[in-house]
Design an enzyme around this catalytic site. Sequence first.
Site, short mmCIF file in Angstrom:
data_model
loop_
_atom_site.label_atom_id
_atom_site.label_comp_id
_atom_site.label_asym_id
_atom_site.label_seq_id
_atom_site.Cartn_x
_atom_site.Cartn_y
_atom_site.Cartn_z
CD GLN A 1 -4.93 2.14 -1.79
OE1 GLN A 1 -6.11 1.84 -2.00
NE2 GLN A 1 -4.44 2.33 -0.56
CG HIS B 1 -7.60 -1.16 -6.30
ND1 HIS B 1 -7.21 -1.47 -5.02
CD2 HIS B 1 -8.14 0.09 -6.23
CE1 HIS B 1 -7.53 -0.47 -4.21
NE2 HIS B 1 -8.08 0.49 -4.93
CD GLU C 1 -10.89 2.55 -5.11
OE1 GLU C 1 -11.30 1.71 -4.28
OE2 GLU C 1 -9.91 3.28 -4.89
CG HIS D 1 -5.61 5.02 -6.28
ND1 HIS D 1 -5.54 3.82 -6.94
CD2 HIS D 1 -6.36 4.78 -5.17
CE1 HIS D 1 -6.20 2.89 -6.28
NE2 HIS D 1 -6.71 3.45 -5.18
NE ARG E 1 -1.66 -1.22 3.19
CZ ARG E 1 -1.88 -2.28 3.95
NH1 ARG E 1 -0.96 -3.23 4.02
NH2 ARG E 1 -2.99 -2.40 4.64
#
Length: 253
Positions: free
Chosen positions: A48, A50, A67, A122, A142
């Site tokens: 995936q 972001h 994150e 990642h 995804r």
Amino acid sequence: MRRLEPKPVARVWGGSALGFGPGVGEVWLAEAPLLVKLLDPADWLSVQVHPPHPYAQRVEGKPGKYEAWYVLSPGEIVYGFARRVSREEVRRRAEEGTLDAVLNRMRVVPGQVVYLPAGVVHALGPGTRVYEVQTPSDLTYRLYDYGRPRELHLEKALAVALFEPTPLPAWTPEPVMGGERLLRTPYFALYRFPLQGRLRLRAPAPLLLTLLEGEARLSGEGLTPPATFLLEPGEEVRLEGEGLLLGASPEGA
């Protein structure tokens, strides 16, 4: 100071090590001012990525996602690509199921910090439990899901992914009162506080504090993992016991 209740979340890849029953892949500890979770995968999470804030605001009408993981158990992760790839190659491999061949897999160990800025492709591997801190958005695209029948977001993932190897940043812990700052980014900071007898903390900014290991007492109340509190700026807490706490503050405070 406010105590937060953990929220178990079942996932198709979920394990059973978080203490909330089989199949619980995530325990949400806080949703604001940061989203903080524990993750326990029995299988690979999807590959995936972001989106950064500008893309997410433009396309989704909400903030992007940045994150970091604090590794709790040894295992394997995907962190970017093993070599420079083209968008067309990634699309083809994602569609034909050969994306693994160009992913950068690496081993991680307990206590290691993995920063995952927007754009870095990642995935988290089986048995690799982590504490995860992120901006308060659960926006995930995804790219590849190992054949599971879940929605993919191939076009959006390709629009934001970085297509060359991304070095894993190395961070030197900085001493702070009662512990150390492990990571500081434009979006959040991550702290580690060993508890050995007594610990006194004063929050310079909003601080999400989680007991990850051991036992503690706070104002006479016994605490066990994953007890989590939100301290407002200027609030002070005094803990007694033996264990380990992690803290997260927004905006690199």
